[in-house]
Design a protein around this motif. Structure first.
Motif, PDB file in Angstrom:
ATOM      1  N   ASP A  36     -39.771  32.490  39.933  1.00 52.12           N
ATOM      2  CA  ASP A  36     -41.265  32.106  39.808  1.00 52.12           C
ATOM      3  C   ASP A  36     -42.275  33.255  39.816  1.00 52.12           C
ATOM      4  OD1 ASP A  36     -42.240  29.268  41.587  1.00 52.12           O
ATOM      5  OD2 ASP A  36     -43.938  30.903  41.207  1.00 52.12           O
ATOM      6  N   ASP A  64     -42.453  35.744  34.934  1.00 52.26           N
ATOM      7  CA  ASP A  64     -43.022  34.685  34.405  1.00 52.26           C
ATOM      8  C   ASP A  64     -42.359  34.021  33.286  1.00 52.26           C
ATOM      9  OD1 ASP A  64     -44.836  33.421  32.567  1.00 52.26           O
ATOM     10  OD2 ASP A  64     -46.450  34.991  32.419  1.00 52.26           O
ATOM     11  N   ASN A  91     -37.694  24.021  35.073  1.00 54.95           N
ATOM     12  CA  ASN A  91     -38.803  23.198  35.745  1.00 54.95           C
ATOM     13  C   ASN A  91     -40.367  23.923  35.822  1.00 54.95           C
ATOM     14  OD1 ASN A  91     -39.752  21.514  38.332  1.00 54.95           O
ATOM     15  ND2 ASN A  91     -40.047  23.495  38.938  1.00 54.95           N
ATOM     16  N   TYR A 151     -50.569  18.739  27.417  1.00 55.19           N
ATOM     17  CA  TYR A 151     -49.662  18.598  28.226  1.00 55.19           C
ATOM     18  C   TYR A 151     -48.429  17.564  27.886  1.00 55.19           C
ATOM     19  CZ  TYR A 151     -47.395  17.519  32.844  1.00 55.19           C
ATOM     20  OH  TYR A 151     -46.378  17.542  34.016  1.00 55.19           O
ATOM     21  N   VAL A 186     -46.471  13.302  41.424  1.00 53.74           N
ATOM     22  CA  VAL A 186     -45.834  13.759  42.582  1.00 53.74           C
ATOM     23  C   VAL A 186     -46.627  14.510  43.218  1.00 53.74           C
ATOM     24  CG1 VAL A 186     -43.567  15.014  43.358  1.00 53.74           C
ATOM     25  CG2 VAL A 186     -43.701  13.782  41.279  1.00 53.74           C
ATOM     26  N   THR A 188     -47.917  17.409  44.715  1.00 51.00           N
ATOM     27  CA  THR A 188     -47.578  18.984  44.694  1.00 51.00           C
ATOM     28  C   THR A 188     -48.993  19.619  44.379  1.00 51.00           C
ATOM     29  OG1 THR A 188     -47.398  19.083  42.245  1.00 51.00           O
ATOM     30  CG2 THR A 188     -45.254  18.494  43.672  1.00 51.00           C
TER      31      THR A 188
HETATM   32  P1  NAD Z   1     -46.646  23.189  41.089  1.00 50.81           P
HETATM   33  O1  NAD Z   1     -47.619  23.638  40.519  1.00 50.81           O
HETATM   34  O2  NAD Z   1     -46.597  22.397  42.565  1.00 50.81           O
HETATM   35  O3  NAD Z   1     -45.325  24.019  41.065  1.00 50.81           O
HETATM   36  C1  NAD Z   1     -44.999  24.963  40.084  1.00 50.81           C
HETATM   37  C2  NAD Z   1     -44.468  26.174  40.259  1.00 50.81           C
HETATM   38  O4  NAD Z   1     -44.092  26.724  39.112  1.00 50.81           O
HETATM   39  C3  NAD Z   1     -44.956  27.143  41.147  1.00 50.81           C
HETATM   40  O5  NAD Z   1     -44.475  27.778  42.010  1.00 50.81           O
HETATM   41  C4  NAD Z   1     -45.648  27.956  40.095  1.00 50.81           C
HETATM   42  O6  NAD Z   1     -45.803  29.279  40.675  1.00 50.81           O
HETATM   43  C5  NAD Z   1     -44.420  28.187  39.298  1.00 50.81           C
HETATM   44  N1  NAD Z   1     -45.009  28.532  37.797  1.00 50.81           N
HETATM   45  C6  NAD Z   1     -46.101  27.945  36.934  1.00 50.81           C
HETATM   46  N2  NAD Z   1     -45.948  28.955  35.874  1.00 50.81           N
HETATM   47  C7  NAD Z   1     -45.099  29.777  35.873  1.00 50.81           C
HETATM   48  C8  NAD Z   1     -44.470  30.590  34.983  1.00 50.81           C
HETATM   49  N3  NAD Z   1     -45.100  31.023  33.870  1.00 50.81           N
HETATM   50  N4  NAD Z   1     -43.411  31.356  34.997  1.00 50.81           N
HETATM   51  C9  NAD Z   1     -42.712  31.212  36.446  1.00 50.81           C
HETATM   52  N5  NAD Z   1     -43.196  30.190  37.229  1.00 50.81           N
HETATM   53  C10 NAD Z   1     -44.360  29.672  37.072  1.00 50.81           C
HETATM   54  O7  NAD Z   1     -45.846  21.996  39.964  1.00 50.81           O
HETATM   55  P2  NAD Z   1     -44.814  20.775  40.098  1.00 50.81           P
HETATM   56  O8  NAD Z   1     -45.752  19.629  40.312  1.00 50.81           O
HETATM   57  O9  NAD Z   1     -43.827  21.177  41.261  1.00 50.81           O
HETATM   58  O10 NAD Z   1     -44.347  20.590  38.774  1.00 50.81           O
HETATM   59  C11 NAD Z   1     -42.960  20.941  38.518  1.00 50.81           C
HETATM   60  C12 NAD Z   1     -42.599  20.584  37.340  1.00 50.81           C
HETATM   61  O11 NAD Z   1     -42.827  18.900  37.267  1.00 50.81           O
HETATM   62  C13 NAD Z   1     -43.647  20.885  35.944  1.00 50.81           C
HETATM   63  O12 NAD Z   1     -42.906  21.200  34.651  1.00 50.81           O
HETATM   64  C14 NAD Z   1     -44.357  19.695  35.832  1.00 50.81           C
HETATM   65  O13 NAD Z   1     -44.992  19.268  34.706  1.00 50.81           O
HETATM   66  C15 NAD Z   1     -43.433  18.690  36.160  1.00 50.81           C
HETATM   67  N6  NAD Z   1     -43.972  17.286  36.539  1.00 50.81           N
HETATM   68  C16 NAD Z   1     -45.036  17.182  37.663  1.00 50.81           C
HETATM   69  C17 NAD Z   1     -45.608  16.053  38.022  1.00 50.81           C
HETATM   70  C18 NAD Z   1     -46.382  16.026  39.158  1.00 50.81           C
HETATM   71  O14 NAD Z   1     -47.454  14.947  39.366  1.00 50.81           O
HETATM   72  N7  NAD Z   1     -46.712  17.081  40.172  1.00 50.81           N
HETATM   73  C19 NAD Z   1     -45.074  14.905  37.526  1.00 50.81           C
HETATM   74  C20 NAD Z   1     -44.351  15.088  36.247  1.00 50.81           C
HETATM   75  C21 NAD Z   1     -43.739  15.996  35.995  1.00 50.81           C
END
Ligand code: NAD
Length: 261
Positions: A36, A64, A91, A151, A186, A188
């Motif tokens: 992360d 990153d 993810n 996105y 979700v 988050t």
């Molecule tokens: P989040 O923002 O809560 O968590 C994402 C994590 O990824 C964080 O810990 C962040 O520090 C890390 N991150 C971001 N950019 C990064 C990088 N360049 N390198 C390393 N780490 C990095 O997001 P989430 O909701 O848990 O999303 C996780 C995945 O699920 C994503 O791909 C998102 O597109 C997908 N998603 C989320 C939702 C939603 O509604 N939350 C819905 C569908 C899909």
């Protein structure tokens, strides 16, 4: 099912969906590496997981995923520390329409790089023992929103790439299963970023549309996404699958017509 002896790498593992998946993997006795960007969050998360599951089961690597060399090093460190790699979850993702090129880099380019690196460590092509890869897409690939055009494009891209790679894995006899997971909304921190002009740029004016969709379709808990993820990891019949998780239908799969010209 026990994942004792298996090693998993989860990108974006310090928060949200990734964090829930890391927890489930540890509960199944896998060793887990959280990759992360967020150092403070990653270290805090590791300390909590060490307290719950005991030291030596979980590692945090600050990285990153958009930095190809750093991502390569994270994969290598995982194998150096735990001796093998079996499960890779690409993810990490962001929603940023203002810096849309960064969104492509993190959500699509890094998923492609993460898949190729996973194959280097797991595919029979490289003399390795096999494994499984899950690439995180989104229901945005099916229900597009005017609020998140780039996105949406990246999440379409993840599905196309994953399905084509799954076919390559069969034809090339990689011994690696590759699937995609598409959650609906979700609960988050990512969902909060969609109201922010710094993230959404001019599309922020459509945020009320987006919030109406959240009310209409509902918001899932990360634990259900982790449950879907564990099914993709443990059900060895799944390959090239596109799992959808929604409030109305729960965990289910997208079906495609057979290809015709
Ligand atoms: P989040 O923002 O809560 O968590 C994402 C994590 O990824 C964080 O810990 C962040 O520090 C890390 N991150 C971001 N950019 C990064 C990088 N360049 N390198 C390393 N780490 C990095 O997001 P989430 O909701 O848990 O999303 C996780 C995945 O699920 C994503 O791909 C998102 O597109 C997908 N998603 C989320 C939702 C939603 O509604 N939350 C819905 C569908 C899909």
């Amino acid at each position: 099912m026990s994942l004792n002896g298996k090693v998993a790498l989860v990108t974006g593992g310090a928060q949200g969906i990734g964090r829930a998946v890391v927890q489930s993997l540890l509960q199944s006795s896998a060793k887990v590496v959280m990759v992360d960007l967020n150092k403070a969050l990653g270290e805090e998360c590791k300390a909590q997981l060490d307290a719950e599951f005991g030291e030596g089961n979980c590692t945090f690597i600050e990285c990153d995923v958009a930095n190809g060399d750093a991502l390569r090093d994270a994969f290598q460190s995982t194998v150096d520390q735990f001796g093998r790699l079996d499960i890779v979850i690409n993810n990490a993702g962001i929603t940023n329409e203002k810096d849309w090129e960064k969104t492509i880099q993190v959500n699509l380019t890094s998923v492609i790089k993460g898949t190729y690196l996973a194959l280097e460590h797991m595919s029979k092509e490289y003399g390795k023992q096999g494994g499984t890869i899950i690439n995180v897409s989104s229901m945005a690939a099916f229900l597009h929103s005017p609020h998140q055009p780039v996105y949406t494009a990246t999440k379409h891209g993840v599905i196309g790439f994953t399905r084509a790679m799954a076919d390559a894995a069969i034809q090339g006899d990689y011994g690696v299963r590759i699937n995609a997971l598409c959650p609906a909304f979700v609960d988050t921190p990512l969902l909060q970023s969609v109201e922010d002009e710094d993230n959404m740029g001019k599309f922020v004016k459509f945020k009320d549309d987006f919030k109406r969709s959240m009310t209409k379709f509902g918001v899932l808990q990360p634990s259900l996404i982790a449950e879907g993820m564990m099914r993709l990891i443990t059900d060895t019949s799944l390959h090239g699958a596109v799992m959808k998780i929604t409030c109305s239908k729960g965990i289910h799969f997208h079906t495609y017509e057979p290809m015709s010209a």
